[in-house]
Design a protein around this motif. Structure first.
Motif, short mmCIF file in Angstrom:
data_model
loop_
_atom_site.label_atom_id
_atom_site.label_comp_id
_atom_site.label_asym_id
_atom_site.label_seq_id
_atom_site.Cartn_x
_atom_site.Cartn_y
_atom_site.Cartn_z
N GLY A 100 79.98 -18.84 -29.48
CA GLY A 100 81.43 -18.59 -29.64
C GLY A 100 82.08 -19.82 -29.93
O GLY A 100 81.54 -20.90 -29.99
N PRO A 117 83.06 -13.72 -31.05
CA PRO A 117 83.63 -14.19 -29.85
C PRO A 117 84.54 -15.64 -30.21
O PRO A 117 83.84 -16.53 -30.81
N ARG A 171 86.50 -9.11 -29.39
CA ARG A 171 85.80 -10.28 -28.99
C ARG A 171 86.83 -11.48 -29.38
O ARG A 171 86.27 -12.31 -29.15
N PHE A 216 79.93 -14.24 -23.56
CA PHE A 216 79.26 -14.32 -24.75
C PHE A 216 78.20 -15.37 -25.09
O PHE A 216 77.71 -15.46 -26.18
#
Length: 244
Positions: free
Chosen positions: A54, A95, A182, A241
């Protein structure tokens, strides 16, 4: 675990290093798992999102609503790269958590608007979760209302098309939102505790957030606030994530 990527835009080392250290501390990540790029000085190469768990974008003194002729070459370069990255993460529903400057980066997508209508002075504000915020995986474990630290010259005045409002406040209606499932942005700073805020007050004393002579009064007011909940968002983002 695939690492997370932290993107900063602060030119002042004391604030830049403090922000990165705070994200490390509250996310629970080690440096090897949170790689940093300082966009105010370094180029961000094209990213293969599959290499990462992420992305976290920090705040800073850049404002997307600044007139173009007042933006430095570094700001224009960072802004352009972040605009491309924002489209990439939204298209991939990848993410992403953008704090403060994330509002500017994501807020102009899909017909959204970012301007000076809902600026807020540096300090603590009470935000309230919306119905969507009370059930969102990132924010559902937070209280219905909680205090945050913030300070910003621009904010979202119209949400991007399809964005979901997660948190609000009377002084600035868009405090957190989600695009897709996300991609997140918060107007407040989830990485800030009172000591870090006081450091930033000193660093940005002459950046137009308050009268320089008022710095000690702004610090004193911050020290009376009880801000305990926002930092939990960073650990929750990692929990949700992190990928092997």
């Amino acid at each position: 675990m695939r690492p997370f990527l932290f993107l900063g835009t602060r030119a002042e080392d004391l604030a830049a290093d403090g922000e990165y250290d705070a994200v490390l501390r509250f996310s629970g990540l080690a440096e090897r798992d949170l790689r940093r790029v300082r966009l105010e000085r370094d180029e961000l190469p094209p990213l293969d999102l599959d290499d990462w768990s992420g992305i976290v974008l920090g705040g800073g003194p850049y404002n997307v609503s600044d007139p173009d002729d007042l933006k430095s070459p570094a700001q224009r370069r960072a802004e352009a790269r972040l605009a491309d990255l924002a489209e990439q993460v939204v298209d991939a529903d990848f993410p992403f958590l953008g704090a403060c400057y994330g509002i500017g980066t994501l807020g102009r997508l899909r017909g959204g608007a970012v301007d000076r209508t809902f600026a807020e002075p540096i300090g603590a504000v009470t935000v309230t979760l919306t119905d969507a915020g009370r059930t969102d995986p990132l924010t559902a474990d937070l209280p219905g209302s909680f205090d945050v630290f913030l300070g910003h010259k621009e904010a979202v005045s119209a949400l991007p098309g399809g964005a979901v409002l997660l948190a609000t406040a009377p002084s600035c209606p868009v405090q957190a939102f989600r695009i897709g499932t996300r991609v997140y942005a918060t107007q407040f700073h989830p990485e800030l505790d009172v000591d870090a805020l006081c450091t930033r007050i000193e660093v940005y004393r002459h950046h137009g957030y308050f009268e320089p002579a008022a710095a000690e009064a702004v610090k004193a007011a911050a020290r009376t606030a009880t801000v305990t909940e926002p930092t939990r968002l960073l650990a929750r983002f990692v929990e949700l994530f992190a990928r092997r």
